[in-house]
Design a protein around this motif. Structure first.
Motif, PDB file in Angstrom:
ATOM      1  N   GLY A 173      -2.221  -8.312  -0.639  1.00 44.94           N
ATOM      2  CA  GLY A 173      -2.274  -7.361   0.432  1.00 44.94           C
ATOM      3  C   GLY A 173      -0.910  -6.833   0.811  1.00 44.94           C
ATOM      4  O   GLY A 173       0.120  -6.821   0.321  1.00 44.94           O
ATOM      5  N   ASP A 174      -0.987  -6.295   2.073  1.00 41.99           N
ATOM      6  CA  ASP A 174       0.232  -5.757   2.725  1.00 41.99           C
ATOM      7  C   ASP A 174       0.951  -7.075   3.435  1.00 41.99           C
ATOM      8  O   ASP A 174       0.278  -7.440   4.432  1.00 41.99           O
ATOM      9  CB  ASP A 174      -0.169  -4.813   3.566  1.00 41.99           C
ATOM     10  CG  ASP A 174      -0.302  -3.353   3.056  1.00 41.99           C
ATOM     11  OD1 ASP A 174       0.385  -3.303   1.850  1.00 41.99           O
ATOM     12  OD2 ASP A 174      -0.388  -2.397   3.430  1.00 41.99           O
ATOM     13  N   VAL A 175       1.770  -7.368   3.094  1.00 40.36           N
ATOM     14  CA  VAL A 175       2.717  -8.468   3.880  1.00 40.36           C
ATOM     15  C   VAL A 175       3.883  -7.948   4.669  1.00 40.36           C
ATOM     16  O   VAL A 175       4.999  -7.576   3.844  1.00 40.36           O
ATOM     17  CB  VAL A 175       2.951  -9.924   3.172  1.00 40.36           C
ATOM     18  CG1 VAL A 175       3.987 -10.749   3.936  1.00 40.36           C
ATOM     19  CG2 VAL A 175       1.909 -10.419   2.522  1.00 40.36           C
TER      20      VAL A 175
ATOM     21  N   SER B 174      -9.195  -2.098   2.811  1.00 35.45           N
ATOM     22  CA  SER B 174      -8.772  -2.338   1.585  1.00 35.45           C
ATOM     23  C   SER B 174      -7.266  -1.526   1.568  1.00 35.45           C
ATOM     24  O   SER B 174      -7.218  -0.381   1.854  1.00 35.45           O
ATOM     25  CB  SER B 174      -9.695  -2.208   0.386  1.00 35.45           C
ATOM     26  OG  SER B 174     -10.040  -0.664   0.334  1.00 35.45           O
ATOM     27  N   LEU B 175      -6.653  -2.172   0.303  1.00 36.76           N
ATOM     28  CA  LEU B 175      -5.316  -1.177   0.169  1.00 36.76           C
ATOM     29  C   LEU B 175      -5.855   0.310  -0.757  1.00 36.76           C
ATOM     30  O   LEU B 175      -5.121   1.393  -0.456  1.00 36.76           O
ATOM     31  CB  LEU B 175      -4.559  -1.817  -0.865  1.00 36.76           C
ATOM     32  CG  LEU B 175      -3.422  -2.880  -0.185  1.00 36.76           C
ATOM     33  CD1 LEU B 175      -4.022  -3.809   0.904  1.00 36.76           C
ATOM     34  CD2 LEU B 175      -2.420  -3.443  -1.203  1.00 36.76           C
ATOM     35  N   ALA B 176      -6.829   0.300  -1.532  1.00 38.73           N
ATOM     36  CA  ALA B 176      -7.294   1.307  -1.967  1.00 38.73           C
ATOM     37  C   ALA B 176      -7.851   2.376  -1.058  1.00 38.73           C
ATOM     38  O   ALA B 176      -7.676   3.803  -0.886  1.00 38.73           O
ATOM     39  CB  ALA B 176      -8.536   1.017  -2.686  1.00 38.73           C
ATOM     40  N   THR B 177      -8.474   1.818   0.344  1.00 39.23           N
ATOM     41  CA  THR B 177      -9.056   2.806   1.386  1.00 39.23           C
ATOM     42  C   THR B 177      -7.599   3.531   1.937  1.00 39.23           C
ATOM     43  O   THR B 177      -7.727   4.579   2.158  1.00 39.23           O
ATOM     44  CB  THR B 177      -9.655   1.919   2.143  1.00 39.23           C
ATOM     45  OG1 THR B 177     -10.929   1.449   1.778  1.00 39.23           O
ATOM     46  CG2 THR B 177      -9.832   3.151   3.493  1.00 39.23           C
ATOM     47  N   ARG B 178      -6.728   2.408   1.995  1.00 39.62           N
ATOM     48  CA  ARG B 178      -5.291   3.022   2.607  1.00 39.62           C
ATOM     49  C   ARG B 178      -4.720   4.026   1.693  1.00 39.62           C
ATOM     50  O   ARG B 178      -4.079   4.989   2.324  1.00 39.62           O
ATOM     51  CB  ARG B 178      -4.384   1.864   2.906  1.00 39.62           C
ATOM     52  CG  ARG B 178      -4.881   0.721   3.829  1.00 39.62           C
ATOM     53  CD  ARG B 178      -3.942  -0.391   4.046  1.00 39.62           C
ATOM     54  NE  ARG B 178      -4.795  -1.521   4.657  1.00 39.62           N
ATOM     55  CZ  ARG B 178      -3.997  -2.428   5.374  1.00 39.62           C
ATOM     56  NH1 ARG B 178      -2.895  -2.725   5.102  1.00 39.62           N
ATOM     57  NH2 ARG B 178      -4.815  -3.472   5.856  1.00 39.62           N
TER      58      ARG B 178
ATOM     59  N   TYR C 276     -11.961   0.367  -3.604  1.00 38.96           N
ATOM     60  CA  TYR C 276     -12.088  -0.967  -3.582  1.00 38.96           C
ATOM     61  C   TYR C 276     -10.758  -1.669  -4.228  1.00 38.96           C
ATOM     62  O   TYR C 276      -9.977  -0.713  -5.010  1.00 38.96           O
ATOM     63  CB  TYR C 276     -13.455  -1.633  -4.039  1.00 38.96           C
ATOM     64  CG  TYR C 276     -13.537  -1.605  -5.459  1.00 38.96           C
ATOM     65  CD1 TYR C 276     -13.084  -2.464  -6.361  1.00 38.96           C
ATOM     66  CD2 TYR C 276     -13.968  -0.334  -6.013  1.00 38.96           C
ATOM     67  CE1 TYR C 276     -13.413  -2.422  -7.634  1.00 38.96           C
ATOM     68  CE2 TYR C 276     -14.350  -0.218  -7.570  1.00 38.96           C
ATOM     69  CZ  TYR C 276     -13.888  -1.260  -8.268  1.00 38.96           C
ATOM     70  OH  TYR C 276     -14.137  -1.380  -9.652  1.00 38.96           O
ATOM     71  N   ASP C 277     -10.509  -2.839  -3.687  1.00 39.59           N
ATOM     72  CA  ASP C 277      -9.585  -3.579  -4.147  1.00 39.59           C
ATOM     73  C   ASP C 277      -9.904  -4.537  -5.517  1.00 39.59           C
ATOM     74  O   ASP C 277     -11.165  -5.092  -5.269  1.00 39.59           O
ATOM     75  CB  ASP C 277      -8.690  -4.341  -3.441  1.00 39.59           C
ATOM     76  CG  ASP C 277      -8.026  -3.452  -2.298  1.00 39.59           C
ATOM     77  OD1 ASP C 277      -8.025  -2.235  -2.396  1.00 39.59           O
ATOM     78  OD2 ASP C 277      -7.588  -4.029  -1.357  1.00 39.59           O
TER      79      ASP C 277
ATOM     80  N   SER D 256       0.894  -1.260  -0.254  1.00 36.60           N
ATOM     81  CA  SER D 256       0.045  -0.013  -0.025  1.00 36.60           C
ATOM     82  C   SER D 256       0.692   1.324  -0.104  1.00 36.60           C
ATOM     83  O   SER D 256       0.455   2.161  -0.520  1.00 36.60           O
ATOM     84  CB  SER D 256      -0.968   0.021   1.310  1.00 36.60           C
ATOM     85  OG  SER D 256      -0.130  -0.109   2.364  1.00 36.60           O
ATOM     86  N   ASP D 257       1.941   1.315   0.561  1.00 33.16           N
ATOM     87  CA  ASP D 257       2.908   2.470   0.690  1.00 33.16           C
ATOM     88  C   ASP D 257       3.300   2.605  -0.688  1.00 33.16           C
ATOM     89  O   ASP D 257       3.426   3.800  -1.191  1.00 33.16           O
ATOM     90  CB  ASP D 257       3.955   1.972   1.508  1.00 33.16           C
ATOM     91  CG  ASP D 257       3.535   1.853   2.798  1.00 33.16           C
ATOM     92  OD1 ASP D 257       2.859   2.565   3.562  1.00 33.16           O
ATOM     93  OD2 ASP D 257       4.430   1.186   3.591  1.00 33.16           O
TER      94      ASP D 257
END
Length: 352
Positions: A96-98, A110-114, A129-130, A65-66
């Motif tokens: 996702g984020d690992v 969700s990553l999109a929300t992040r 949304y993802d 996400s970063d």
């Protein structure tokens, strides 16, 4: 009303891992037996098949996400866009984020929300949304965005492809050398200007092909049974791609109203150099002609296979003159195409 890309951005990690760095790895077959070749031979054969010489990995402090945010910021700046005017943020990924050292995938929120949160967008009507669609995820997100715009539900959408495959690879699997990390983003806007997305094609083949790419245990028999890694049946994927992707590309081009002679560039998922070249050759053979030498820009040699990030990153680099002897001109007809887990295929015919 048409849908055109008004801005792009990408993030390419700065940790370079060369093929020689795998020389000390212990590779095993899927049944846990020793790999038949020494590492020098394995690496040499790997390079000959895939074309990959090096790949990029995230630094330990970054997550998927970063880097999606970093690519998004560049695309917003490129489009000279007020982020508060975005109607949708769509993020394509698969894992996702690992976090470094973790075996868990974090996808809530969700990553999109992040991404929206990190961009400090206040507009609640900007929907996030993802998309989980294998390697073709970014292209599928673009197809979604176009549908929203054509339906009058949106005017401006941002679609991001981001992945950190280095966090889910099995270091005892030779295929781990294929994968890399990265992110690419694009702003798609409604416009009266000529061109944009002319046609698209999508398909899911799952009757026999659903498990060609999957999550499985390590090739090292002593490894934990509870930890899973990205795995694939390479030969089956290769044969599947050569059979189905050229046909999907042809259908996409035919539906666009453009001819094979109009096509200037093909931005194909950077999966495997030999496979990508074979797909392009078969696509042109369906049109009774040969592929021009410069029609397929490639980044796989230096950047490896970053899944959903390969196509938007490649497009951003060519669009901004980042690849030698590759450029785009106003009015050029190009194609985006991909194949991946699902097994999913898609393509877009696009006029710059």
């Amino acid at each position: 009303m048409n849908c055109k890309i008004t801005g792009t951005g990408s993030y390419i990690p700065n940790i370079i891992t060369k093929n020689a760095d795998f020389d000390k790895h212990e590779f095993y077959n899927t049944d846990g037996t020793n790999f038949p070749h020494d590492n020098e031979t394995t690496i040499r054969k790997f390079k000959a098949i895939t074309g990959i010489e090096e790949r990029r990995y995230l630094s330990e402090n970054l997550n998927t996400s970063d880097i999606a945010v970093l690519a998004a910021q560049k695309a917003i700046e490129d489009a000279k866009l007020d982020p508060e005017t975005l109607d949708y943020i769509i993020v394509a990924h698969n894992y996702g984020d690992v976090k470094t050292g973790s075996v868990q995938s974090d996808t809530v929120p969700s990553l999109a929300t992040r991404v929206k949160s990190h961009l400090r967008i206040k507009n609640s009507r900007c929907v996030c949304y993802d998309v989980l669609f294998g390697c073709p995820g970014w292209i599928e997100g673009m197809i979604h965005a176009q549908a929203f715009i054509k339906a009058g539900m949106a005017k401006k959408c941002m679609v991001i492809g981001a992945e950190a495959l280095s966090r889910v690879i099995d270091k005892h699997d030779r295929d781990s050398m294929i994968f890399s990390d990265g992110a690419g983003a694009a702003i798609l806007e409604a416009t009266e200007e000529k061109g944009g997305i002319l046609a698209h094609e999508s398909a899911t083949h799952s009757f026999q092909e659903a498990e060609y790419i999957y999550f499985g245990k390590s090739n090292r028999s002593e490894a934990s049974e509870d930890v899973r890694y990205i795995k694939m049946h390479g030969r089956k994927i290769y044969e599947f791609a050569l059979m189905h992707v050229p046909k999907a590309m042809k259908s996409c081009l035919d539906n666009s109203g453009k001819s094979i002679n109009d096509l200037k560039k093909i931005f194909i998922h950077q999966a495997n150099e030999k496979m990508d070249q074979a797909i392009i050759d078969r696509f042109y053979k369906l049109h009774q002609t040969k592929a021009p030498e410069d029609v397929m820009p490639m980044t796989i040699h230096e950047l490896g296979n970053s899944s959903v990030a390969t196509v938007p990153t490649l497009f951003d680099l060519v669009r901004k003159g980042g690849i030698k002897n590759q450029k785009l001109n106003k009015g050029d007809v190009v194609m985006f195409a991909s194949v991946g887990a699902g097994m999913n295929i898609n393509a877009i015919t696009y006029q710059v």
